[in-house]
Structure formats: C-alpha cells, structure tokens
Design an enzyme around this catalytic site. Sequence first.
Site, PDB file in Angstrom:
ATOM      1  N   LYS A  81       0.947  -1.193   0.038  1.00 53.25           N
ATOM      2  CA  LYS A  81      -0.051   0.148  -0.016  1.00 53.25           C
ATOM      3  C   LYS A  81       0.796   1.134   0.171  1.00 53.25           C
ATOM      4  CE  LYS A  81      -1.488   2.666   3.090  1.00 53.25           C
ATOM      5  NZ  LYS A  81      -1.382   4.163   2.168  1.00 53.25           N
ATOM      6  N   GLU A 116       9.808   1.951  10.658  1.00 51.16           N
ATOM      7  CA  GLU A 116      10.774   3.044  10.470  1.00 51.16           C
ATOM      8  C   GLU A 116      10.105   4.393  10.538  1.00 51.16           C
ATOM      9  OE1 GLU A 116      12.609   5.864   9.378  1.00 51.16           O
ATOM     10  OE2 GLU A 116      12.450   5.175   7.237  1.00 51.16           O
ATOM     11  N   CYS A 125      13.315  11.885   6.773  1.00 54.50           N
ATOM     12  CA  CYS A 125      13.308  11.432   8.427  1.00 54.50           C
ATOM     13  C   CYS A 125      14.666  11.491   8.820  1.00 54.50           C
ATOM     14  CB  CYS A 125      12.722  10.255   8.594  1.00 54.50           C
ATOM     15  SG  CYS A 125      13.340   8.701   7.578  1.00 54.50           S
ATOM     16  N   GLU A 142       9.383  17.269  14.687  1.00 51.19           N
ATOM     17  CA  GLU A 142       9.830  17.046  13.222  1.00 51.19           C
ATOM     18  C   GLU A 142       9.202  17.770  12.428  1.00 51.19           C
ATOM     19  OE1 GLU A 142      10.978  12.926  10.499  1.00 51.19           O
ATOM     20  OE2 GLU A 142       8.856  12.951  11.620  1.00 51.19           O
TER      21      GLU A 142
END
Length: 483
Positions: free
Chosen positions: A177, A252, A285, A385
């Site tokens: 997906k 992750e 990231c 973040e």
Amino acid sequence: MSQILDQRKFYIDGAWVAPAQARDLEVIDPSTEEAVAVISLGGQADTDAAVAAAKRAFPAWAATPPAERLAVVERILEVYERRMPDIARAISLEMGAPQDMSLADQAEAGAWHTRNFITAFKEFQFVRPLGDHAPTSMVAWEPVGVVGLITPWNWPMNQVTLKVMPALLAGDTCVLKPSEIAPLSSMVFAEVLHEAGVPAGVFNLVNGDGAGVGSQLSVHPDVEMISFTGSTRAGIAISKAAADSLKKVVLELGGKGANIVFADADDKAVVRGARHCFYNTGQSCNAPTRMLVERSVYDRAVEVAARVAEETAVATAHQPGRHIGPVVSRAQWDKIQGLIQAGIDEGARLVAGGTGLPEGVNRGYFVRPTVFADVSNDMTVAQQEIFGPVLSIIPFDTEEEAVAIANDTPYGLTNYVQSQDGARRNRVARQLRSGMVEMNGESRGAGSAFGGVKKSGRAREGGVMGLEEFMDSKAISGWDRDA
C-alpha cells in the site's frame, strides 16, 4: 507518461484489475496545485482479494530455490533501470522532487538498494551453524508469510524497494500500500515487476489511505507481518491494531537528527550540514535539522548557514537544475508555516527565510529555506519533526553538553558528528542514542542497515539485516551435517 491521468486500478494476482469497492482520489502536483491523476482508494473487498492472492502464492514461492528468487530480482533490476525515467517523472509529479534530483537520487535509490540486496543475498546462509561449541545446532532462516508493506510519500522508491526486494528474496509474498499522496511511481513499479515475470500473487498493490487499506492490512488474520515507514503517530496506531493477531511489526519512523559541529570541523562542515537539511526540501526523516555548534565557532556557523539558505534556489519540479522543489501538499505547507511561526514566537532568532511563499512565487507548495539561531532545545522547532527546509542552530560549550542536547529528543534515527579528532568522533558516536551516526560527511556503506531507536522505531532496513527482517529464525538441534 502515458495513462498518467487515470490510474483507477490495482495490481492483484498478476493482473491489473478494477477496484471492487473503492472511492476516487485526485493526485495533486505540488508544483502547480493542479490534479494530474486520479486513483482509487481500495475497500475491504480489495484488501481481502490482494491478501488472498498472496496467501495462495506463498507456498510455491517460499519453496522456490533461492537461486531462482535471486534471478527474478535480477530481472526486476534490469527492467527497473530501463524504466527509471518514467519512475522519476512520476515522482516529480506526485511529490515534487526536481527532475534532475528525481532521476539521479530518488529513482536511483531504488536501483541502489536492489543491487545491495542482490550482493547480500548471494552470500546469505539460510542454514548456518550456531557455533563451534554446538556442532549439530543450526539456525535456519525461513520466510514469514504474507507481509503487508506500507510506504510513505517522501522517498517513494527508496522505501518501496527496501521492503519489496527483501520480501521477495526471503520467500515472502506481499501486498503493497503506497502513500495515497504519491502513488504514481508505485504504479510504474508494479509494471516493472509484471514485465520482469514475478509470479502471480507474489506481489500485489492496492492503493488506499491509512484508515482504510492500511488499517485493514494491520488487522488482517492472513497477514503475518507489517513493515511500515511513516510518522510515529501512525506507527503507534499500527502496532496497537496488529497486537490482537500478534503480527510481526517493523517500524521505520520519524527523526530529529543532531549535527554536532566541533570547533575543529573541516571548512565545509556547516555548508554540508545546511545543504543536507534542505535536501529533498527537508522531507527526509534522517535530515540533520538541529545543528549543534561549539560556541567558539558559533557566530561564523550561523552566518554560513544563513548564506546557504539564501543561496538555495526554490523552483518547480519540472525544470532541470540544482534547486529544491515544493513540499508535498497543502497540509504539509500549512504545518511547516505554523512551526516556523512557533520558532519566531518562542524567541528563536530568524536569520534566513521565514513564513510565506518565496519571492516571485504565487502558486505551489513552496517553502522558504529557513534558519533559526539561538535555539534552545526545549523550543518547538528543536523537538518536533518539521519535515520542511528548516534548520535550528544551538550553541554548546563542552562535548558532554553536546551529547546531552543531541540525546534530548524523543527520536533516535540519525545523528552526525563533524570533527578532525578521530578519538573524539568515535567516543561521541558511541554515546549518541540513535540507530545511525554519520561523521565528516561520510555516508553509510553499501548494505548498511537503516533504522533507529526510541520513537524512530527499530527497523533495520537494507543489506543482510534487511533480509533477516523479512524472515523468522528457527533453532534446530541434532542436525546431520553430513546429510
């Protein structure tokens, strides 16, 4: 690309099929804010069909000799490399990576990971001795089963290949997906696997959102493993959803990397760090978004970082050149603007960039490369973040203080160290709480595992560890080594 406008189809059991239960979603080009394609978001019936196909295909694929699975992946690589221009164009359209970067970095990342997996797999021992102390005890590595793969929009092919390739090599079958925001490159990827002759049902693709197909895969009784890359929030939700069926879950997640610049760092360290922060428009990231600078060189570092931001060109993804493109969506643009404003409101010193569109831009989700100085690590811009081209610079006085600041974050993906003192680099690297540490601009070696600790998840993707992640280990005693 041909057929880019209508992609309302899924790849299930070796064929493109019409959705059984779906609703439409437009894919928006972030450079223009215009719709460039339409996809279907799958429903339960579509997820069930894909999982059923993968379940049927699993016994035969798991029993396929490793050499044959390797040959299939080598064919995939051959077709992938030929289709890279198509993949790169799709990435530029769906998430805004500039066309040169999209081909050389975004699309190439998929080829690079695949080559590394091929190299690692050729030396992989599926049955290996436990040790000289136990000559008849063995460790066997075996496929997990049907695996659900949920990938993000910021590095589409990087993450797809880090999951699909080891799954195929391990003997798993899979349902992918991709992000509904950036699905087009994955549609091309499915074409690649079809042309390469991947057996029916071994690889399946269903577009959908997290609340739909993502959640359906997470709770599906016939899915043995979920591999997810994305936000920490979504990773927590997936872990909870998968708990009832005791799936293997590999995550992750986000990061807030610290880049520690000591006074003896090389002359290019600050430039390198700032450019890395702005790379991919800050949508990585592992971006070094907190620059920690020793106080004796702090003022100079602030000047250099501000200059890098001012010299960083911002332009459409659909032209050549070394520039950064837009962020992926209006929602991301709004979030980034709010965080930049939070930095201003909380007293950080704005030395470059700021809120609003870059000068001369009146459409597209473009963000001004932004640098904050005099940041304290408890500020919002140092803890959250941002996922945009925003750098926070923090001074420090001692090595111990630098390590403490670097580790004072809920994340633990990648940290960076800049120093000419090898003993100091080694010492600091061992103290940093992260899954990866890169020093003096040296990238991780081919086959190194990518992953973190704490709220960055604990995945280990790539190379030998990435292969093992898609397998279960079995302890066997009484093994006849002469048989």
